[in-house]
Design an enzyme around this catalytic site. Structure first.
Site, PDB file in Angstrom:
ATOM      1  N   ASP A  27      -2.655  10.815  17.373  1.00 20.64           N
ATOM      2  CA  ASP A  27      -4.148  10.366  17.058  1.00 20.64           C
ATOM      3  C   ASP A  27      -4.311  10.115  15.555  1.00 20.64           C
ATOM      4  O   ASP A  27      -3.478  10.544  14.825  1.00 20.64           O
ATOM      5  CB  ASP A  27      -4.910  11.414  17.628  1.00 20.64           C
ATOM      6  N   SER A  72      -3.807   4.982  26.629  1.00 19.79           N
ATOM      7  CA  SER A  72      -4.552   5.738  27.775  1.00 19.79           C
ATOM      8  C   SER A  72      -5.112   4.780  28.661  1.00 19.79           C
ATOM      9  O   SER A  72      -5.449   3.852  28.265  1.00 19.79           O
ATOM     10  CB  SER A  72      -5.339   6.941  27.161  1.00 19.79           C
ATOM     11  N   ASN A  75      -7.950   3.712  26.763  1.00 22.10           N
ATOM     12  CA  ASN A  75      -7.750   2.712  25.725  1.00 22.10           C
ATOM     13  C   ASN A  75      -7.975   1.276  26.300  1.00 22.10           C
ATOM     14  O   ASN A  75      -8.147   0.395  25.269  1.00 22.10           O
ATOM     15  CB  ASN A  75      -6.329   2.628  25.162  1.00 22.10           C
ATOM     16  N   ARG A 195      -0.773  17.488  18.851  1.00 24.95           N
ATOM     17  CA  ARG A 195      -1.951  16.528  18.958  1.00 24.95           C
ATOM     18  C   ARG A 195      -2.136  16.419  17.191  1.00 24.95           C
ATOM     19  O   ARG A 195      -2.495  17.282  16.551  1.00 24.95           O
ATOM     20  CB  ARG A 195      -3.113  16.979  19.618  1.00 24.95           C
ATOM     21  N   ARG A 201      -8.343  18.189  21.966  1.00 25.77           N
ATOM     22  CA  ARG A 201      -8.654  17.980  22.967  1.00 25.77           C
ATOM     23  C   ARG A 201      -7.232  17.604  23.910  1.00 25.77           C
ATOM     24  O   ARG A 201      -6.491  17.032  23.105  1.00 25.77           O
ATOM     25  CB  ARG A 201      -9.477  16.926  23.004  1.00 25.77           C
TER      26      ARG A 201
HETATM   27  C1  FPP Z   1      -4.508   6.783  18.603  1.00 23.10           C
HETATM   28  O1  FPP Z   1      -5.002   6.410  17.222  1.00 23.10           O
HETATM   29  C2  FPP Z   1      -3.326   5.670  18.811  1.00 23.10           C
HETATM   30  C3  FPP Z   1      -3.307   4.894  19.550  1.00 23.10           C
HETATM   31  C4  FPP Z   1      -4.235   4.619  20.547  1.00 23.10           C
HETATM   32  C5  FPP Z   1      -2.182   4.215  19.828  1.00 23.10           C
HETATM   33  C6  FPP Z   1      -0.945   4.861  19.397  1.00 23.10           C
HETATM   34  C7  FPP Z   1       0.133   3.556  19.116  1.00 23.10           C
HETATM   35  C8  FPP Z   1       1.273   3.594  18.269  1.00 23.10           C
HETATM   36  C9  FPP Z   1       1.249   4.696  17.370  1.00 23.10           C
HETATM   37  C10 FPP Z   1       2.028   2.452  18.164  1.00 23.10           C
HETATM   38  C11 FPP Z   1       2.616   1.980  19.189  1.00 23.10           C
HETATM   39  C12 FPP Z   1       3.425   2.968  19.899  1.00 23.10           C
HETATM   40  C13 FPP Z   1       4.682   2.833  20.154  1.00 23.10           C
HETATM   41  C14 FPP Z   1       5.189   3.731  21.133  1.00 23.10           C
HETATM   42  C15 FPP Z   1       5.547   1.802  19.546  1.00 23.10           C
HETATM   43  P1  FPP Z   1      -6.895   6.002  17.341  1.00 23.10           P
HETATM   44  O2  FPP Z   1      -6.604   4.592  16.968  1.00 23.10           O
HETATM   45  O3  FPP Z   1      -7.546   6.569  18.381  1.00 23.10           O
HETATM   46  O4  FPP Z   1      -7.129   6.611  15.826  1.00 23.10           O
HETATM   47  P2  FPP Z   1      -8.626   7.070  15.346  1.00 23.10           P
HETATM   48  O5  FPP Z   1      -8.951   8.095  16.267  1.00 23.10           O
HETATM   49  O6  FPP Z   1      -8.389   7.395  13.904  1.00 23.10           O
HETATM   50  O7  FPP Z   1      -9.679   5.808  15.593  1.00 23.10           O
END
Ligand code: FPP
Length: 260
Positions: A27, A72, A75, A195, A201
């Protein structure tokens, strides 16, 4: 130099007390980008480098299973451009890593409602899964279009079908049997759940399987999460007393008995 520091830090890790399954809620990509006045996508791109480093470190430490919460079920409600960008990053990651995964004996698996993913991503997951299936050193498990509650519900549906068809005796339904209906069938439950970005959470991640996981929350944002951060998390995990409902005294007694 950082490699040397990293190696020394690895030596402080007790190989006898490693998590058998490490689960990570990645996250903070958006906030990382925001802090730098960059588009959110830049945060996700930087996050891929953290994925690489965490996979490499788990392999080096010989952690058998690593599950990453990459996308998720919720998402899907993000702006369409962000969903497309994340699917693109995932596809590029799979294409670019396949050789590295094979070389290091890492089998790729995916859990979640995978049929919702774009066909191109599904095909890549099937291909990468098949080409790495003989990997015996580690499982890299990507949670995609994933919801823990949905996972439990699909398990219940399949279990009911098997009961109706006479393949399962209702009185014999216990936890090991139920686990066989989860996406994670055959994998141990997570011992350590990390996390990043400071939120306390679970966000519907491995909801059933995390019942006894040790939870480690760090303020570090995912794109900044590096080997030293992972080693710090594992170090803390190794210092915790896992009681599974027993008293401290009972745990010490058990240890004495098992050392005899
Ligand atoms: C949460 O950060 C992250 C995600 C929803 C996506 C995670 C994806 C990657 C790390 C890249 C692709 C994955 C792989 C396995 C190659 P957020 O966007 O919710 O951050 P924020 O809460 O600060 O907005």
């Amino acid at each position: 130099m950082s490699e040397i520091r990293g190696t020394q830090a690895v030596r402080k890790i007790d190989p006898e007390k490693l998590p058998r399954h490490l689960a990570v809620i990645m996250d903070g990509n958006g906030r990382w980008a925001e802090q730098r006045s960059l588009p959110r996508l830049a945060g996700h791109q930087a996050g891929v480098e953290s994925v690489r480093e965490v996979v490499r470190t788990c392999r080096e430490l010989e952690i058998p299973v690593l599950t990453l919460y990459a996308f998720s079920r919720e998402n899907w409600s993000r702006p369409p451009w962000e969903v497309r960008a994340l699917m693109g990053l995932l596809s590029r990651y799979l294409r670019s890593e396949i050789r590295e995964l094979k070389k290091n004996g890492i089998a790729l698996k995916a859990i979640g409602d995978l049929e919702k993913l774009p066909q191109k991503v599904q095909d890549l997951l099937v291909r990468t899964g098949a080409e790495t299936a003989t990997g015996r050193e580690m499982v890299l498990n990507l949670a995609l279009s994933y919801s823990g509650r949905a996972e439990v519900l699909q398990a219940v549906r399949h279990l009911i079908r098997d009961v109706q068809q006479g393949r399962v005796e209702p009185d014999l339904i216990d936890e090991p049997l139920f686990s066989r209906y989860l996406y994670t069938a055959g994998l141990p439950d997570p011992d350590l759940l990390i996390r990043t970005s400071g939120e306390f959470r679970l966000s519907d991640f491995l909801t059933y399987q995390s019942a006894y996981a040790e939870i480690y929350v760090t303020k570090t944002l995912w794109p900044d999460f590096r080997k030293k951060d992972l080693l710090a998390a594992i170090g803390e995990f190794q210092n915790r007393e896992r009681r599974f409902g027993l008293t401290g005294e009972q745990i010490r007694e058990k240890k004495t008995l098992s050392n005899r």
